[in-house]
Write a protein that holds these residues in place. Structure first.
Motif, PDB file in Angstrom:
ATOM      1  N   HIS A  37      -8.343   5.292  35.469  1.00  0.00           N
ATOM      2  CA  HIS A  37      -8.349   6.752  35.371  1.00  0.00           C
ATOM      3  C   HIS A  37      -9.741   7.335  35.577  1.00  0.00           C
ATOM      4  O   HIS A  37     -10.724   6.804  35.083  1.00  0.00           O
ATOM      5  N   ASN A  38      -9.788   8.437  36.305  1.00  0.00           N
ATOM      6  CA  ASN A  38     -10.988   9.278  36.306  1.00  0.00           C
ATOM      7  C   ASN A  38     -10.802  10.418  35.315  1.00  0.00           C
ATOM      8  O   ASN A  38     -11.768  10.968  34.808  1.00  0.00           O
ATOM      9  N   VAL A 109      -1.861  17.439  42.732  1.00  0.00           N
ATOM     10  CA  VAL A 109      -1.263  16.185  43.202  1.00  0.00           C
ATOM     11  C   VAL A 109      -0.438  16.387  44.468  1.00  0.00           C
ATOM     12  O   VAL A 109       0.189  15.449  44.947  1.00  0.00           O
ATOM     13  N   ASP A 110      -0.459  17.587  45.010  1.00  0.00           N
ATOM     14  CA  ASP A 110       0.241  17.874  46.259  1.00  0.00           C
ATOM     15  C   ASP A 110      -0.454  17.110  47.384  1.00  0.00           C
ATOM     16  O   ASP A 110      -1.655  17.286  47.615  1.00  0.00           O
ATOM     17  N   GLY A 125     -11.197  13.290  43.092  1.00  0.00           N
ATOM     18  CA  GLY A 125     -11.169  11.857  42.869  1.00  0.00           C
ATOM     19  C   GLY A 125     -10.132  11.398  41.864  1.00  0.00           C
ATOM     20  O   GLY A 125     -10.312  10.379  41.200  1.00  0.00           O
ATOM     21  N   LEU A 126      -9.036  12.142  41.745  1.00  0.00           N
ATOM     22  CA  LEU A 126      -7.975  11.716  40.849  1.00  0.00           C
ATOM     23  C   LEU A 126      -7.381  10.390  41.342  1.00  0.00           C
ATOM     24  O   LEU A 126      -7.159  10.215  42.531  1.00  0.00           O
ATOM     25  N   THR A 127      -7.134   9.485  40.428  1.00  0.00           N
ATOM     26  CA  THR A 127      -6.541   8.200  40.787  1.00  0.00           C
ATOM     27  C   THR A 127      -5.019   8.336  40.850  1.00  0.00           C
ATOM     28  O   THR A 127      -4.457   9.349  40.409  1.00  0.00           O
ATOM     29  N   LEU A 128      -4.365   7.307  41.363  1.00  0.00           N
ATOM     30  CA  LEU A 128      -2.898   7.312  41.373  1.00  0.00           C
ATOM     31  C   LEU A 128      -2.342   7.457  39.963  1.00  0.00           C
ATOM     32  O   LEU A 128      -1.348   8.155  39.741  1.00  0.00           O
ATOM     33  N   TYR A 133       0.305  10.978  35.638  1.00  0.00           N
ATOM     34  CA  TYR A 133       0.333  11.738  34.381  1.00  0.00           C
ATOM     35  C   TYR A 133       0.443  13.228  34.639  1.00  0.00           C
ATOM     36  O   TYR A 133       1.109  13.951  33.899  1.00  0.00           O
ATOM     37  N   ILE A 134      -0.204  13.717  35.681  1.00  0.00           N
ATOM     38  CA  ILE A 134      -0.136  15.141  35.995  1.00  0.00           C
ATOM     39  C   ILE A 134       1.297  15.525  36.384  1.00  0.00           C
ATOM     40  O   ILE A 134       1.796  16.565  35.967  1.00  0.00           O
ATOM     41  N   ARG A 135       1.946  14.675  37.159  1.00  0.00           N
ATOM     42  CA  ARG A 135       3.352  14.965  37.531  1.00  0.00           C
ATOM     43  C   ARG A 135       4.235  14.969  36.300  1.00  0.00           C
ATOM     44  O   ARG A 135       5.159  15.682  36.148  1.00  0.00           O
TER      45      ARG A 135
END
Length: 135
Positions: A37-38, A109-110, A125-128, A133-135
């Motif tokens: 995680h970032n 996350v789009d 730089g959000l990771t997968l 978690y955002i979704r």
């Protein structure tokens, strides 16, 4: 083996940083997810912190007296629960999640949206795993 004094007490909102860190430190099937995680606050935001803030929830923390001076006040573990699952879920939607939904909008996350100069730093730089978690 050195013996330490460990105690259990009721969790409070002041324990939020500790339970969030422990959640992150165990979020990858019991091992640390820090490198995944970032936006390392996200596992705790979803799975730990609400329990020390919402009225429908409660918890206990384990405190190691030998670590009492560390930044987490010696908190080394937790047990969290709720009195009312449906009420807790409603409080999550109504009171807990809105500030985080604003901080981490779905647009982040789009796949068609690429970070640019005006994108807030915490969304670059959000990771997968962050995106999950955002979704």
């Amino acid at each position: 083996m050195k013996m330490t004094s460990v105690s259990i007490r009721r969790a409070t909102a002041a324990d939020s940083p500790a339970v969030s860190y422990i959640c992150l430190a165990t979020a990858d099937a019991g091992v640390s997810a820090e490198t995944l995680h970032n936006a390392g606050e996200l596992p705790g935001v979803m799975y730990a912190e609400p329990y020390v803030h919402l009225l429908e929830a409660f918890g206990f923390v384990m405190v190691d007296e030998a670590k009492k001076q560390d930044k987490y006040g010696g908190v080394v573990g937790y047990v969290l629960s709720t009195y009312d699952t449906r009420g807790f879920e409603q409080s999550m939607r109504d009171r807990w999640l809105p500030p985080y939904l604003e901080k981490y909008p779905l647009s982040a996350v789009d796949p068609d949206t690429k970070p640019d100069a005006v994108t807030p730093a915490h969304l670059r730089g959000l990771t997968l795993q962050d995106k999950h978690y955002i979704r």
